[in-house]
Design a protein around this motif. Structure first.
Motif, PDB file in Angstrom:
ATOM      1  N   GLU A 139       0.837  -3.147   7.527  1.00 22.48           N
ATOM      2  CA  GLU A 139       1.307  -2.922   6.150  1.00 22.48           C
ATOM      3  C   GLU A 139       2.706  -3.513   5.962  1.00 22.48           C
ATOM      4  O   GLU A 139       3.001  -4.109   4.936  1.00 22.48           O
ATOM      5  CB  GLU A 139       1.311  -1.421   5.818  1.00 22.48           C
ATOM      6  CG  GLU A 139      -0.072  -0.802   5.679  1.00 22.48           C
ATOM      7  CD  GLU A 139      -0.824  -0.682   6.989  1.00 22.48           C
ATOM      8  OE1 GLU A 139      -0.196  -0.388   8.024  1.00 22.48           O
ATOM      9  OE2 GLU A 139      -2.052  -0.906   6.997  1.00 22.48           O
ATOM     10  N   LEU A 175      -6.088   3.439   2.499  1.00 16.86           N
ATOM     11  CA  LEU A 175      -5.961   2.146   3.207  1.00 16.86           C
ATOM     12  C   LEU A 175      -7.306   1.720   3.796  1.00 16.86           C
ATOM     13  O   LEU A 175      -7.576   0.536   3.928  1.00 16.86           O
ATOM     14  CB  LEU A 175      -4.955   2.276   4.362  1.00 16.86           C
ATOM     15  CG  LEU A 175      -3.499   1.917   4.091  1.00 16.86           C
ATOM     16  CD1 LEU A 175      -2.684   2.092   5.362  1.00 16.86           C
ATOM     17  CD2 LEU A 175      -3.333   0.510   3.541  1.00 16.86           C
ATOM     18  N   ALA A 230      -1.411  -2.543   0.360  1.00 18.78           N
ATOM     19  CA  ALA A 230      -0.096  -1.885   0.471  1.00 18.78           C
ATOM     20  C   ALA A 230       0.995  -2.695  -0.215  1.00 18.78           C
ATOM     21  O   ALA A 230       1.002  -3.922  -0.173  1.00 18.78           O
ATOM     22  CB  ALA A 230       0.249  -1.683   1.937  1.00 18.78           C
TER      23      ALA A 230
END
Ligand code: SF4
Length: 435
Positions: A16, A49, A55
């Motif tokens: 991320e 996620l 993200a």
């Protein structure tokens, strides 16, 4: 499973963090270091996620982000209408979505929205706690169960009004507007009825446990934000801010990521001070401001009053702007209002990014300007923040001057051919070049 904050503290760069760095063209190690210091957050529920979340990062080293609020009310509660608004908001450039629904089947609406939301998704869980109940009847167990359920659905950030304390309430007596936050007002009512402390404050450590388990980011709500400029920067607002600062530290110690919500309605000259004390008292946590609206006299145009305040806020310290639509204070926004709100706030955010010298921010302005001065209408329109509106307006104007193709116009209806300085400048430049 550790949180993004805990991993960043070990020196590890997560996928991320890499994605945020790539998207914004900054060094991944810098993103990690800012995350580790609490100056940057990546609101990303571990479960969201795994499905469709892309993200993003929120922090001062990155572009200023824009949130769009959507959600039903007790008089308008169609999930389909909210899905449409969410899609409109994202296509207009909203970076995150908050579902503030208070009417209809909240679980069903939230699940439908999340299933189609690639952006970080926030809620105010206390709304669901209160739906269908008298506020006096809520207790800690109901609150924790609701928060855990929403965590399991994949919500990425929660607004939690844990900073409104019982001892702050007498400070409201002299206010013009009292409490304008829905969550703040309901919790104040509960505290007065039971003569007890805010339950969100009392069980804050339990909340942190749930937040850390799913890596949900706190958005520490400003339940006592001023709702008119006369109440700006008053004792109640500052008292709550101090509690938000204390909670920021407590949440971070438990591994939670934290953003802090700020005002509200603030006259332009007080914005700088508000951003500075917000960052100072809350240990540089990303500041998420609701507006700020800089004058109270423009209902119907509060996307403009808040964009004026939003640019100043983002210039002086905020990382995240919550949009305001033209319907603010008047009614639930429709899809057109949502679009107008997102565009106005994107303008505010971008103007601040240019002014604070964020790397690459002015590049788009330069590209558009080059196209504009070359009378390259296609690039001019395509580079604009709202190409759809720019193109529609230009097509209408082209009709007035008898041009049916955008690219063929070497002037527009605003000045007319003889007075078009852009066209004349093009001739001057060519003349100079040929001499
Ligand atoms: S006519 Fe006026 S507004 Fe239109 S392109 Fe030329 S200078 Fe710009």
């Amino acid at each position: 499973m550790p949180t993004q904050l805990q991993i960043a503290k070990t020196g590890t760069i997560t996928d991320e963090v890499k994605l945020v760095a790539q998207t914004e063209n900054v060094d991944a190690e810098l993103v990690r270091a800012e995350l580790s210091a609490g100056r940057l957050v990546i609101p990303a529920n571990k479960l969201h996620l795994k499905t469709n979340l892309r993200a993003i990062g929120i922090g001062r080293i990155l572009a200023t982000k824009v949130n769009a609020n959507i959600g039903t009310s007790s008089v308008s509660s169609s999930a389909e209408a909210e899905i449409e608004k969410m899609k409109v908001a994202i296509s207009a450039g909203a970076d995150t979505i908050m579902d503030l629904s208070t009417g209809g089947n909240l679980d069903e609406i939230r699940e439908k929205l999340l299933a189609q939301c690639p952006a970080p998704f926030g809620t105010v869980p206390i709304y669901e706690v209160i739906q269908g109940r008298e506020v006096e009847d809520i207790d800690c167990q109901i609150i924790l169960e609701t928060i855990e359920k929403q965590a399991k659905q994949g919500v990425d950030f929660f607004t939690v009004h844990a900073g409104v304390l019982k001892e702050h309430l007498p400070l409201l007596e002299t206010r013009v507007g009292g409490i304008v936050s829905r969550g703040g007002a309901l919790l104040a009512k509960w505290m007065l009825y039971h003569n007890r402390q805010n339950p969100l404050y009392e069980m804050f450590d339990d909340l942190c446990g749930i937040m850390a388990e799913y890596d949900i980011c706190f958005s520490l709500g400003d339940g006592l934000r001023p709702g008119c400029i006369a109440d700006a920067t008053d004792q109640a607002q500052i008292a709550e801010l101090k509690t938000q600062g204390e909670l920021t530290q407590r949440a971070r110690q438990k591994g939670c990521q934290v953003m802090v919500e700020g005002p509200g309605h603030i006259p332009f000259d007080q914005i700088k001070y508000n951003m500075e004390i917000g960052l100072q008292i809350c240990h540089d946590a990303p500041f998420y401001v609701l507006g700020p609206v800089v004058t109270d006299i423009a209902p119907g145009y509060d996307h403009i009053t808040s964009a004026i305040g939003g640019t100043a806020a983002a210039f002086y310290g905020a990382s995240f702007l919550c949009y305001v639509t033209p319907k603010e204070h008047l009614g639930l926004p429709n899809a057109d209002d949502v679009r107008a709100g997102v565009i106005a706030t994107k303008i505010a955010a971008h103007a601040a990014d240019v002014a604070r010298g964020l790397k690459g921010a002015a590049e788009r302005d330069r590209n558009l300007s080059i196209a504009r001065f070359n009378l390259d209408w296609e690039t001019h329109l395509a580079e604009s923040l709202d190409p759809q509106t720019a193109e529609r307006m230009h097509r209408e104007a082209c009709k007035e001057i008898g041009e049916d193709k955008l690219s063929s116009a070497d002037y527009c209806s605003m000045c007319g051919r003889q007075w078009c300085s852009v066209r004349i400048n093009k001739e001057i430049r060519e003349n100079i070049k040929n001499k």
